[in-house]
Design an enzyme around this catalytic site. Sequence first.
Site, PDB file in Angstrom:
ATOM      1  N   GLU A   8       0.712  -1.151  -0.045  1.00 55.48           N
ATOM      2  CA  GLU A   8       0.118   0.265  -0.104  1.00 55.48           C
ATOM      3  C   GLU A   8       0.924   1.375  -0.101  1.00 55.48           C
ATOM      4  O   GLU A   8       0.518   1.997  -0.712  1.00 55.48           O
ATOM      5  CB  GLU A   8      -0.752   0.157   1.218  1.00 55.48           C
ATOM      6  CG  GLU A   8      -2.185   1.030   1.020  1.00 55.48           C
ATOM      7  CD  GLU A   8      -2.942   0.714   2.318  1.00 55.48           C
ATOM      8  OE1 GLU A   8      -2.804  -0.224   3.246  1.00 55.48           O
ATOM      9  OE2 GLU A   8      -3.851   1.677   2.481  1.00 55.48           O
TER      10      GLU A   8
HETATM   11  N1  CTP Z   1     -14.566  13.864   2.221  1.00 56.23           N
HETATM   12  C1  CTP Z   1     -14.365  13.072   3.244  1.00 56.23           C
HETATM   13  C2  CTP Z   1     -14.054  11.731   2.917  1.00 56.23           C
HETATM   14  C3  CTP Z   1     -13.859  10.630   3.848  1.00 56.23           C
HETATM   15  N2  CTP Z   1     -13.291  11.254   4.940  1.00 56.23           N
HETATM   16  C4  CTP Z   1     -12.804  10.221   6.073  1.00 56.23           C
HETATM   17  O1  CTP Z   1     -11.585  10.006   5.667  1.00 56.23           O
HETATM   18  C5  CTP Z   1     -11.273   8.708   6.329  1.00 56.23           C
HETATM   19  C6  CTP Z   1     -10.248   7.885   5.345  1.00 56.23           C
HETATM   20  O2  CTP Z   1     -10.885   7.688   4.300  1.00 56.23           O
HETATM   21  P1  CTP Z   1     -10.050   7.002   3.243  1.00 56.23           P
HETATM   22  O3  CTP Z   1      -8.794   7.388   2.845  1.00 56.23           O
HETATM   23  O4  CTP Z   1     -11.106   6.687   1.981  1.00 56.23           O
HETATM   24  O5  CTP Z   1      -9.880   5.551   4.134  1.00 56.23           O
HETATM   25  P2  CTP Z   1      -9.722   4.049   3.673  1.00 56.23           P
HETATM   26  O6  CTP Z   1      -9.380   3.942   2.317  1.00 56.23           O
HETATM   27  O7  CTP Z   1     -11.454   3.579   3.646  1.00 56.23           O
HETATM   28  O8  CTP Z   1      -9.312   3.322   4.773  1.00 56.23           O
HETATM   29  P3  CTP Z   1      -8.087   2.414   4.856  1.00 56.23           P
HETATM   30  O9  CTP Z   1      -7.112   3.005   3.787  1.00 56.23           O
HETATM   31  O10 CTP Z   1      -7.431   2.393   6.227  1.00 56.23           O
HETATM   32  O11 CTP Z   1      -8.300   1.022   4.314  1.00 56.23           O
HETATM   33  C7  CTP Z   1     -12.332   8.114   6.834  1.00 56.23           C
HETATM   34  O12 CTP Z   1     -12.634   8.091   8.071  1.00 56.23           O
HETATM   35  C8  CTP Z   1     -13.510   8.989   6.173  1.00 56.23           C
HETATM   36  O13 CTP Z   1     -14.807   8.765   6.858  1.00 56.23           O
HETATM   37  C9  CTP Z   1     -13.589  12.435   5.575  1.00 56.23           C
HETATM   38  O14 CTP Z   1     -13.156  12.822   6.748  1.00 56.23           O
HETATM   39  N3  CTP Z   1     -14.173  13.509   4.633  1.00 56.23           N
HETATM   40 CA    CA Z   2      -7.152   3.785   1.676  1.00 55.08          CA
END
Ligand code: CTP
Ligand code: CA
Length: 510
Positions: free
Chosen positions: A173
């Site tokens: 990753e």
């Molecule tokens: N406009 C946004 C979009 C997402 N989030 C938050 O950003 C975090 C991480 O999002 P992301 O990078 O998409 O994480 P994932 O890929 O789902 O998680 P991981 O990589 O750990 O598997 C989440 O808590 C989500 O609630 C946010 O605060 N505002």
């Molecule tokens: Ca992610």
Amino acid sequence: MLVTGTKPKMSSTRTILLILGFLSTLAVIALIAVAVTQNKPLPRNIKYGIVLDAGSSHTNLYVYEWPAEKENDTGVVKQVEVCKVEGPGISGYSHATEEAGPSLAQCLQQAKEVIPSAQHKETPVYLGATAGMRLLRLQNKSAADKVLSSVENTLRLAPFNFQGARIITGQEEGAYGWITINYLLGNFKQSGWKKLLHSLTSLSETSGALDLGGASTQITFVSKDLSLESPENQLYFRLYGKDYQVYTHSFLCYGKDQALQQKLARDLQTVESSSLLDPCFHQGYQRTINISDFFKNPCTSDKKKELPFRQLYIEGEGDYQKCRENIQTLFNKTHCPYSSCSFNGIYLPPLQGDFGAFSAFYFVMNFLNLTSEPHPLALNKVTSTIESFCARPWQEVKTAYHHIKEKYLSEYCFSGAYILSLLENGYEFTEENWQMIHFLGKIGSSDAGWTLGYMLNLTNMIPAEEPAEPPLSHGSYVGLMVLCSLVLVSVLLFAWLLFHKPKCLQKGIV
Ligand SMILES: Nc1ccn([C@@H]2O[C@H](COP(=O)(O)OP(=O)(O)OP(=O)(O)O)[C@@H](O)[C@H]2O)c(=O)n1
Ligand SMILES: [Ca+2]
């Protein structure tokens, strides 16, 4: 008599001149015609690829496209579509595993509409799951396997070329995130002048990558100081004929959602009643937490405690300083078995070069208006902005940002404080090198994230050696040939006129 004597000679010279002129014009026309037809853009032969990023908080489907004949160039693959899957991330289907696959149907349909149907069969589709599934695998291996087979079944039924659905490692990753941003920034293949500039100034050629997800966070950068201290943090790449020595680490449970869970688990150790005053939420904000499932999570299980209540009532206090002190305890700096560490005894060589910070680093900082480029804000300005945001009462925040999901909005104060704590306390960024961090959402039309790097690697689109290239592009070659021919023809014509000055051009006759 004299006049009649010169007439045939003059007319033959004129004929030769005419023929020569005609031939040169013909040659020039032919050259131009060849140049134009040869350089006419060929019918576009576009290829497509699909990657599903099955994150802890949600799944995104990306469609990429690139011109088939330029496969090995850098920066030619572009994101043409992103589809956000409705509902939770696939790890959220642990109690209804058979529903994980069908949840992807709508986005797969969207991909079918974007990619011409004649190309569906040859379009590779990959699914990579990240920290949410790593946690589910730790907590309940059979549920994780069932979720993966459910998504695999759905992807096999789609009309694309299924290439696998798996849980990628934290190292992958980090590495693919680093490859993605440097590929998109064009840092791998350098044009002549850039190469020269870099060798003269020894500027950092690549950008480090900081990825903050919901469940894990990754830090990846080229480091000259890598010794054999911690082999599991070292990666070697040979890309476009250059060697890269890269440091990477993925902290499971340090994504922003799991960091919050960890923080609450710590708070629960000292709580005296079922209500908790939390400095990381706005004043007036309330939230209820179910204790029964809370400690099943591998990120909190080591803090498991029997409590005399089943629900915890959280009330916001909106105090940034207290919140920072609270969060700081998540970063254990007491032991380091290496020459230098980030936290929890994990090796970290000295920070080097610029960093691109994406995913939640960007979402949060973008919401707080703190991503200003090209001149990043000073760290003290960033801190004071987050401090005053945290101090705003919840009702006021809710009214001001009524269009933003409450789940996101309620956590921007915590997330802002967590990001600063991770960067300052965790990685030890300072007021000085803070300016090296650039918060990026997209680079061009493509989102910053690990998916593009993953696809580039699996489709062998990043060659280890720089592809052999003629010094000139085809267009410049033809143009130069035409120009040289024109110069040559003119010189010959001029020379001929100079040495065989035909009578018609001699003074007095013309
Ligand atoms: N406009 C946004 C979009 C997402 N989030 C938050 O950003 C975090 C991480 O999002 P992301 O990078 O998409 O994480 P994932 O890929 O789902 O998680 P991981 O990589 O750990 O598997 C989440 O808590 C989500 O609630 C946010 O605060 N505002
Ligand atoms: Ca992610």
